[in-house]
Design an enzyme around this catalytic site. Structure first.
Site, PDB file in Angstrom:
ATOM      1  N   ASP A  44       0.809  -1.223   0.000  1.00  0.00           N
ATOM      2  CA  ASP A  44       0.000   0.000   0.000  1.00  0.00           C
ATOM      3  C   ASP A  44       0.838   1.268   0.000  1.00  0.00           C
ATOM      4  OD1 ASP A  44      -2.238  -1.698   0.139  1.00  0.00           O
ATOM      5  OD2 ASP A  44      -2.067  -1.783   2.323  1.00  0.00           O
ATOM      6  N   LYS A 104       1.825   2.064  -5.135  1.00  0.00           N
ATOM      7  CA  LYS A 104       2.360   1.470  -6.380  1.00  0.00           C
ATOM      8  C   LYS A 104       1.430   1.747  -7.561  1.00  0.00           C
ATOM      9  CE  LYS A 104       2.375  -2.527  -4.314  1.00  0.00           C
ATOM     10  NZ  LYS A 104       2.099  -2.135  -2.919  1.00  0.00           N
ATOM     11  N   GLY A 138      -4.659  -4.188  -3.789  1.00  0.00           N
ATOM     12  CA  GLY A 138      -5.634  -3.126  -4.026  1.00  0.00           C
ATOM     13  C   GLY A 138      -4.827  -1.908  -4.409  1.00  0.00           C
ATOM     14  N   THR A 192      -4.740   1.830  -5.964  1.00  0.00           N
ATOM     15  CA  THR A 192      -5.660   2.958  -6.203  1.00  0.00           C
ATOM     16  C   THR A 192      -5.053   3.974  -7.160  1.00  0.00           C
ATOM     17  OG1 THR A 192      -6.148   2.698  -3.860  1.00  0.00           O
ATOM     18  CG2 THR A 192      -7.152   4.595  -4.966  1.00  0.00           C
ATOM     19  N   ARG A 196       2.187 -29.057  -7.366  1.00  0.00           N
ATOM     20  CA  ARG A 196       1.911 -29.536  -8.731  1.00  0.00           C
ATOM     21  C   ARG A 196       0.516 -30.143  -8.883  1.00  0.00           C
ATOM     22  NH1 ARG A 196       7.368 -32.343  -8.143  1.00  0.00           N
ATOM     23  NH2 ARG A 196       6.453 -32.253  -6.072  1.00  0.00           N
ATOM     24  N   GLN A 211       1.877  -6.249  -3.494  1.00  0.00           N
ATOM     25  CA  GLN A 211       2.428  -6.466  -2.154  1.00  0.00           C
ATOM     26  C   GLN A 211       3.776  -5.731  -2.041  1.00  0.00           C
ATOM     27  OE1 GLN A 211       1.055  -9.663  -3.751  1.00  0.00           O
ATOM     28  NE2 GLN A 211      -0.718  -8.545  -3.052  1.00  0.00           N
ATOM     29  N   ARG A 226      -9.583  -3.114   6.366  1.00  0.00           N
ATOM     30  CA  ARG A 226      -8.948  -3.224   7.683  1.00  0.00           C
ATOM     31  C   ARG A 226      -8.085  -1.991   7.975  1.00  0.00           C
ATOM     32  NH1 ARG A 226      -5.825  -8.778   7.360  1.00  0.00           N
ATOM     33  NH2 ARG A 226      -5.507  -7.993   5.263  1.00  0.00           N
ATOM     34  N   GLY A 258      -0.200  14.056  -2.862  1.00  0.00           N
ATOM     35  CA  GLY A 258      -1.656  13.876  -2.793  1.00  0.00           C
ATOM     36  C   GLY A 258      -2.032  12.669  -3.631  1.00  0.00           C
TER      37      GLY A 258
HETATM   38  P1  GDP Z   1      -0.759   0.331  -3.518  1.00  0.00           P
HETATM   39  O1  GDP Z   1      -1.378  -0.934  -3.036  1.00  0.00           O
HETATM   40  O2  GDP Z   1       0.730   0.379  -3.285  1.00  0.00           O
HETATM   41  O3  GDP Z   1      -1.096   0.658  -4.950  1.00  0.00           O
HETATM   42  O4  GDP Z   1      -1.379   1.500  -2.626  1.00  0.00           O
HETATM   43  P2  GDP Z   1      -2.928   1.661  -2.180  1.00  0.00           P
HETATM   44  O5  GDP Z   1      -3.709   2.165  -3.331  1.00  0.00           O
HETATM   45  O6  GDP Z   1      -3.411   0.438  -1.481  1.00  0.00           O
HETATM   46  O7  GDP Z   1      -2.796   2.741  -1.025  1.00  0.00           O
HETATM   47  C1  GDP Z   1      -2.231   3.980  -1.265  1.00  0.00           C
HETATM   48  C2  GDP Z   1      -3.284   5.057  -0.927  1.00  0.00           C
HETATM   49  O8  GDP Z   1      -2.644   6.299  -0.856  1.00  0.00           O
HETATM   50  C3  GDP Z   1      -4.352   5.217  -1.992  1.00  0.00           C
HETATM   51  O9  GDP Z   1      -5.543   5.608  -1.381  1.00  0.00           O
HETATM   52  C4  GDP Z   1      -3.800   6.324  -2.890  1.00  0.00           C
HETATM   53  O10 GDP Z   1      -4.830   7.048  -3.571  1.00  0.00           O
HETATM   54  C5  GDP Z   1      -3.134   7.199  -1.864  1.00  0.00           C
HETATM   55  N1  GDP Z   1      -1.950   7.932  -2.325  1.00  0.00           N
HETATM   56  C6  GDP Z   1      -0.970   7.535  -3.180  1.00  0.00           C
HETATM   57  N2  GDP Z   1       0.008   8.473  -3.239  1.00  0.00           N
HETATM   58  C7  GDP Z   1      -0.367   9.466  -2.401  1.00  0.00           C
HETATM   59  C8  GDP Z   1       0.237  10.703  -1.987  1.00  0.00           C
HETATM   60  O11 GDP Z   1       1.332  11.056  -2.396  1.00  0.00           O
HETATM   61  N3  GDP Z   1      -0.457  11.443  -1.067  1.00  0.00           N
HETATM   62  C9  GDP Z   1      -1.672  11.063  -0.564  1.00  0.00           C
HETATM   63  N4  GDP Z   1      -2.271  11.850   0.335  1.00  0.00           N
HETATM   64  N5  GDP Z   1      -2.261   9.915  -0.927  1.00  0.00           N
HETATM   65  C10 GDP Z   1      -1.607   9.131  -1.821  1.00  0.00           C
HETATM   66  P1  IMO Z   2      -0.947  -4.207  -2.261  1.00  0.00           P
HETATM   67  O1  IMO Z   2      -0.509  -4.731  -3.600  1.00  0.00           O
HETATM   68  C1  IMO Z   2      -0.859  -4.785   2.062  1.00  0.00           C
HETATM   69  C2  IMO Z   2      -0.859  -8.925   3.503  1.00  0.00           C
HETATM   70  C3  IMO Z   2      -2.073  -9.405   4.272  1.00  0.00           C
HETATM   71  C4  IMO Z   2      -1.418 -10.419   5.195  1.00  0.00           C
HETATM   72  C5  IMO Z   2      -0.337 -11.057   4.315  1.00  0.00           C
HETATM   73  C6  IMO Z   2      -0.759 -12.382   3.691  1.00  0.00           C
HETATM   74  O2  IMO Z   2      -2.225  -3.458  -2.286  1.00  0.00           O
HETATM   75  O3  IMO Z   2       0.171  -3.461  -1.595  1.00  0.00           O
HETATM   76  P2  IMO Z   2      -2.369 -12.989   1.670  1.00  0.00           P
HETATM   77  O4  IMO Z   2      -3.855 -12.778   1.496  1.00  0.00           O
HETATM   78  O5  IMO Z   2      -1.528 -12.375   0.611  1.00  0.00           O
HETATM   79  O6  IMO Z   2      -2.034 -14.445   1.899  1.00  0.00           O
HETATM   80  O7  IMO Z   2      -2.032 -12.255   3.060  1.00  0.00           O
HETATM   81  O8  IMO Z   2      -0.073 -10.109   3.299  1.00  0.00           O
HETATM   82  N1  IMO Z   2      -1.148  -8.347   2.161  1.00  0.00           N
HETATM   83  C7  IMO Z   2      -1.104  -7.047   1.887  1.00  0.00           C
HETATM   84  N2  IMO Z   2      -0.875  -5.985   2.679  1.00  0.00           N
HETATM   85  N3  IMO Z   2      -1.031  -4.594   0.744  1.00  0.00           N
HETATM   86  C8  IMO Z   2      -1.237  -5.661  -0.071  1.00  0.00           C
HETATM   87  O9  IMO Z   2      -1.281  -5.541  -1.414  1.00  0.00           O
HETATM   88  C9  IMO Z   2      -1.325  -6.949   0.496  1.00  0.00           C
HETATM   89  N4  IMO Z   2      -1.531  -8.180  -0.010  1.00  0.00           N
HETATM   90  C10 IMO Z   2      -1.408  -9.047   1.028  1.00  0.00           C
HETATM   91  O10 IMO Z   2      -2.665  -8.350   4.971  1.00  0.00           O
HETATM   92  O11 IMO Z   2      -0.757  -9.755   6.246  1.00  0.00           O
HETATM   93 MG    MG Z   3      -2.914  -1.604  -1.768  1.00  0.00          MG
END
Ligand code: GDP
Ligand code: IMO
Ligand code: MG
Length: 428
Positions: free
Chosen positions: A13, A16, A40, A42, A142, A224, A303, A415
């Site tokens: 998160d 990326k 996930g 965004t 496998r 991840q 979560r 942002g």
């Molecule tokens: P990812 O899984 O690495 O793609 O990240 P996520 O989307 O799960 O979580 C990143 C969150 O931060 C999302 O809600 C994005 O819209 C937000 N975000 C990304 N870059 C920035 C930033 O530079 N500033 C702020 N405030 N939010 C950001």
């Molecule tokens: P993105 O790509 C944050 C975490 C889960 C758990 C562990 C194992 O959005 O960054 P799994 O369901 O993969 O077997 O869970 O990994 N986890 C993540 N945490 N961002 C993710 O993806 C995650 N994908 C899995 O919370 O701790």
């Molecule tokens: Mg994410």
């Protein structure tokens, strides 16, 4: 720079999705190489938010071929729902290519993921319950079923009968649950899923190589992150794939010599969802403020993410594991209100100072962060677009991070919006 990898350097998160979308402008292909819909990602475009689980973040651009590589685990029902929901919003997904070698997530994988977690009780991993672990386990054992098997009725039926013969015994005898009927499942997947997935099924290895041979730019989008890596993360609190940059070679079928640029993504602080060690975790009102300002709740699972200060020890290790050529720092704007900001520069482990990550996890559990405290900027950065828009204290913070981890910071997120970033330096 034909081949670039975007990789998470913390516990996921990091942003990326946004960075991939940003860099994707100059790309022909964007390739997911591991993970599944546990991700996930965004992207916010003109105030509209897209939360992608399986589709690569380049899908929003018409000129890009989004690719799901062989290393990904695909729940085809989720994939079709994601395609439908994007198409309903006017995004054309017809260019999508899905590797015939990618493994499929079936309902029994999700059921087992839930049951195993429940069985672990207080030792649970906190998985996303998407069936990721059981699917990768079947791949390694496998007995996995691949995307290409959806195109062959005889093989799909045979494989489902064989695998469910064993899974149903486990479900009944270990967990006291009803099993799944293999023929019913085959009928449903053959009639409702296979015809809609078939047009996307491709030889993605050739697709990637043909693009590289033609000198076109290919971006590999990690899901991840480094410390959720099966081999290098905080095992067992990890995911079941290899998100690190090397995973792109395996999960997309390219050799390491093709990779030119590796961009690590890190938040200006850290978060983690699920269980496992996190040395800089904050349990106080500072942590609450980071969660609140950063909207630190899972994109899909909702979560609460665990917050902490930036951990340079972990980042130094991520630089090594991924051969990072540059770093993007996201969410710097979330620190806007703090009078001072802290960075963990070392760990104190039983009286000894460590500037590198201890190799054994029991040492990590005993790690007490050693912090440097820097002045905050107390300025709203959400409008910053140029290097000169960053206040001196924010620049000092970034320079301090660079010095600590040893790679240049090329992007800074200010942002969630597609245009909310400062390009700090040209790519290495
Ligand atoms: P990812 O899984 O690495 O793609 O990240 P996520 O989307 O799960 O979580 C990143 C969150 O931060 C999302 O809600 C994005 O819209 C937000 N975000 C990304 N870059 C920035 C930033 O530079 N500033 C702020 N405030 N939010 C950001
Ligand atoms: P993105 O790509 C944050 C975490 C889960 C758990 C562990 C194992 O959005 O960054 P799994 O369901 O993969 O077997 O869970 O990994 N986890 C993540 N945490 N961002 C993710 O993806 C995650 N994908 C899995 O919370 O701790
Ligand atoms: Mg994410």
């Amino acid at each position: 720079m034909p081949a670039t990898i975007v990789v998470g350097t913390q516990w996921g998160d990091e942003g990326k999705g946004k960075l991939t979308d940003l860099i994707a402008k100059e790309m022909s292909l964007v390739v997911r190489y591991q993970g599944g819909h546990n991700a996930g990602h965004t992207i916010v475009v003109d105030g509209e938010s897209f939360a992608l689980q399986l589709l690569p973040s380049g899908v929003l651009y018409d000129h890009i071929v989004p690719v799901i590589g062989n290393g990904v685990v695909v729940d085809p029902v989720v994939l079709l729902a994601e395609i439908d929901s994007l198409e309903a919003r006017g995004i054309d997904c017809s260019r999508l290519a899905v590797s015939g070698n990618a493994h499929l997530i079936f309902p029994y994988h999700q059921e087992l993921d839930r049951l195993i977690e429940r069985h672990l009780g207080k030792n649970k991993l906190g998985t996303t319950k998407r069936g990721i672990g059981p699917t990768y386990a079947d791949k390694a054992s496998r007995v996995g079923i691949r995307v290409q098997d959806l195109l062959d009725e005889k093989i799909l039926r045979e494989k489902l009968r064989a695998v469910l013969g064993e899974k149903n015994l486990i479900l009944a005898k270990v967990y006291n649950r009803l099993g799944f009927d293999p023929d019913e499942m085959a009928d449903r997947y053959l009639s409702e899923v296979a015809p809609r997935i078939a047009p996307y099924v491709s030889d993605t290895v050739s697709l990637v190589h043909e693009a590289l041979e033609a000198g076109r730019n290919v971006l590999f989008e990690g899901a991840q992150a480094t410390f959720l890596d099966l081999d290098h993360g905080t095992y067992p609190f990890v995911t079941s794939s290899n998100p690190i940059a090397g995973g792109a070679c395996v999960g997309a079928g390219v050799g390491p010599r093709h990779i030119d640029r590796i961009v690590g993504i890190a938040k200006a602080y850290v978060t983690r969802v699920g269980s496992g060690p996190m040395p800089t975790e904050l349990f106080d009102e500072v942590g609450d403020l980071l969660v609140d300002r950063g909207h630190e709740y899972g994109v899909n699972t909702k979560r609460r993410r665990r917050p902490g200060w930036f951990d340079a020890v972990m980042l130094r290790h991520a630089v090594r594991l991924n051969s990072l050529s540059e770093l993007a720092i996201t969410k710097l704007d979330i620190l806007d209100v703090f009078p001072t900001v802290k960075v963990c520069v070392a760990y104190d482990i039983n009286g000894t100072r460590h500037t590198h990550l201890p190799y054994h996890q029991s040492d990590l559990h005993a790690a007490v962060p050693v912090y440097e405290e820097l002045p905050g900027w107390e300025t709203d950065l959400s409008g910053a677009r140029e290097r000169g828009d960053l206040p001196a204290a924010a620049r000092t913070y970034l320079e301090f991070l660079e010095e600590q981890v040893g790679v240049p910071i090329t992007f800074v997120g200010t942002g969630p919006g597609r245009d909310q970033y400062v390009r700090r330096a040209d790519a290495a």
